[in-house]
Design a protein around this motif. Sequence first.
Motif, short mmCIF file in Angstrom:
data_model
loop_
_atom_site.label_atom_id
_atom_site.label_comp_id
_atom_site.label_asym_id
_atom_site.label_seq_id
_atom_site.Cartn_x
_atom_site.Cartn_y
_atom_site.Cartn_z
N ASP A 129 2.78 -10.37 -3.76
CA ASP A 129 3.79 -10.85 -2.81
C ASP A 129 4.51 -9.68 -2.15
N ILE A 130 4.89 -8.69 -2.95
CA ILE A 130 5.61 -7.54 -2.40
C ILE A 130 4.71 -6.75 -1.45
N ALA A 131 3.42 -6.68 -1.77
CA ALA A 131 2.51 -5.83 -1.00
C ALA A 131 2.09 -6.45 0.33
N LYS A 132 2.52 -7.67 0.62
CA LYS A 132 2.12 -8.31 1.87
C LYS A 132 2.78 -7.62 3.07
N GLY A 133 2.04 -7.56 4.18
CA GLY A 133 2.57 -7.02 5.42
C GLY A 133 2.53 -5.51 5.48
N PRO A 134 2.79 -4.94 6.66
CA PRO A 134 2.75 -3.47 6.80
C PRO A 134 3.82 -2.78 5.97
N ASP A 135 4.97 -3.41 5.81
CA ASP A 135 6.01 -2.83 4.96
C ASP A 135 5.57 -2.85 3.49
N GLN A 137 2.57 -2.77 2.36
CA GLN A 137 1.53 -1.77 2.12
C GLN A 137 2.14 -0.41 1.80
N VAL A 138 3.24 -0.09 2.48
CA VAL A 138 3.93 1.17 2.19
C VAL A 138 4.56 1.11 0.80
N ALA A 139 5.16 -0.04 0.46
CA ALA A 139 5.72 -0.20 -0.88
C ALA A 139 4.65 0.00 -1.95
N ALA A 140 3.48 -0.61 -1.72
CA ALA A 140 2.40 -0.51 -2.70
C ALA A 140 1.88 0.92 -2.81
N LYS A 141 1.87 1.64 -1.71
CA LYS A 141 1.42 3.03 -1.70
C LYS A 141 2.20 3.87 -2.72
N HIS A 142 3.48 3.51 -2.91
CA HIS A 142 4.35 4.27 -3.81
C HIS A 142 4.65 3.50 -5.10
N ASN A 143 3.83 2.48 -5.36
CA ASN A 143 4.00 1.65 -6.57
C ASN A 143 5.33 0.90 -6.61
N LEU A 144 5.93 0.73 -5.46
CA LEU A 144 7.19 -0.02 -5.39
C LEU A 144 6.95 -1.52 -5.32
N HIS A 145 5.70 -1.92 -5.34
CA HIS A 145 5.40 -3.36 -5.44
C HIS A 145 5.44 -3.81 -6.91
N ILE A 146 5.46 -2.85 -7.82
CA ILE A 146 5.53 -3.16 -9.25
C ILE A 146 7.00 -3.32 -9.67
N TYR A 170 15.54 -4.26 -0.93
CA TYR A 170 14.28 -4.62 -0.30
C TYR A 170 13.69 -5.85 -0.98
N TYR A 171 13.78 -5.93 -2.30
CA TYR A 171 13.26 -7.09 -3.04
C TYR A 171 13.93 -8.37 -2.56
N ILE A 172 15.25 -8.35 -2.37
CA ILE A 172 15.97 -9.56 -1.98
C ILE A 172 15.55 -10.01 -0.58
N LEU A 173 15.31 -9.07 0.33
CA LEU A 173 14.83 -9.45 1.66
C LEU A 173 13.39 -9.96 1.59
N LYS A 174 12.58 -9.34 0.76
CA LYS A 174 11.19 -9.80 0.59
C LYS A 174 11.17 -11.18 -0.05
N GLU A 175 12.08 -11.43 -0.99
CA GLU A 175 12.18 -12.73 -1.63
C GLU A 175 12.61 -13.80 -0.63
N ALA A 176 13.53 -13.44 0.29
CA ALA A 176 13.93 -14.39 1.33
C ALA A 176 12.74 -14.75 2.21
N GLU A 177 11.92 -13.76 2.52
CA GLU A 177 10.73 -13.98 3.34
C GLU A 177 9.72 -14.86 2.61
N GLN A 178 9.49 -14.58 1.33
CA GLN A 178 8.44 -15.26 0.58
C GLN A 178 8.88 -16.62 0.03
N ARG A 179 10.14 -16.73 -0.39
CA ARG A 179 10.58 -17.95 -1.07
C ARG A 179 11.70 -18.69 -0.35
N GLY A 180 12.23 -18.09 0.69
CA GLY A 180 13.26 -18.76 1.47
C GLY A 180 12.83 -19.08 2.88
N ASP A 181 11.51 -18.93 3.16
CA ASP A 181 10.96 -19.21 4.49
C ASP A 181 11.64 -18.37 5.56
#
Length: 499
Positions: free
Chosen positions: A395-401, A403-412, A418-429
Amino acid sequence: MPAIHGFLLRNGEGTPLGQYVPTGKFGRLFPSLQPLTPPPEALEELGRAMKDATPADPKGDNEDVPAGYTYLGQFIDHDITFDTTPIQEVLVDPLALHNFRTPALDLDSLYGRGPADQPFLYQLPPNDALFVIGKTSPNPGGGDATIKPSLDFDLPRGPQGLAVIGDPRNDENIIVAQLHLAFMRFHNKIVEGLKDGTVKPPSPVRRGLFEEARQLVIWHYQWIVLHDFLKRLVDKDVLEEVLEKGRAFYRPHRDAFIPVEFAAAAYRLGHSMVREGYDYNEVFTFKPGPRRRTTATLGLLFRFSGRSGTNVPIPSDWIIDWRRFFQFAGDGVTAGLSRKLDPFLAPTLSEIPDGGVLPGVNLPIANLRRGRSLGLPSGQNVARRMRLKPLSPEDIAKGPDGQVAAKHNLHIETPLWYYILKEAEQRGDSKRLGPVGSRILSEVFVGLLEYDAGSFLASNPQWKPTLPSTKPGHFTMADMLRFVGDLSPINDPKNLTGT
């Protein structure tokens, strides 16, 4: 002045940690969680990936949240927090940070210390229950010179052009400045209503005129925060659960404090809501029309303010049209929208222009660095502590942003903001916060009200708004602005030349 109190720092389960902290400090919701301290260069690359590539695309608008709530959120923030410490790379103990605001929704940013201690904010006796209101520029505006100059629609200003108000930060862009002015006019309208009998006093036991007006303003404002602003931005079920069953994580021992997980992460959702340009009024808009001069860009919003710009007092053609920022039924104007809650910010916020409060700053990078310096835990760790299912690495690794997070293992393990904004995108529509963000905002706002003995929620939880509204027993920002009047002063014939 408020009495000096304090609280014992507690962990998420309410267990005292034995450290007594005076009010006016920040604290932690989850002091036992490990800080997440990624390499600064990883945060810098992630922050640069958080720029909205299509800021004019209406698909990026949040149809559930009108544009005005972005700046109401900023106004509320200035009411409860004021941290003057710089952004640093080293870890900062939040207990060493001083909050120059009371951690309460008490509008000290508006009232200051009141007419006795700060009489310059108020009119001369016998009208010292009223705020001083400033006038627009004596010179015609460059966008529409047909609007009369020197109208009563600016903040009061000193010789250098800076606003003479309870919190100078409310003069850093013109929308929040006009919102601060609306609250001043709201107070003044209530004072006049109490005097002529059209407004009912808050209590049968009469007090001073200023105090009665102040209580009515604050209680209606608190209602707006809880039942209008917050309900638009968080999961309604989470908020109702907190109101009905109580708080599980924000549990100060004695007095309220501002958690850094709130101030430096969850409540920075508003940065995602900012538009690159606004339908500000008929003169400054991206919509076609006979009076249109140009779009009200973020750069212009900074320029027409005392703290970030030089064009003050504002020209009369920069008086706001509130119908374009909040929804008013049957007015024939469609309110503009905020941007979606997601990890993408308006391009101007990625390089704040000269003249802004933070010229040259990349706001996403600054926010990520701030979270690191404060030792915020990862979003996944907060979710696990709340017994919620965290977002998956996929979920975190989705999108161009992502991919950058995953590059630095920030998707783990992901920075909390950033997590709260990503959570709004993924679970708050992308329309509202997800479970972690909703829980933090709901608990802190409800807690701030419950720990304030003067709030309506603490002193009179059955209270309902008493001022006129479209729905009896309820009160919204639109109701407040309609009560104040002057929703669109530049369209009022009495404010135009030749009339």
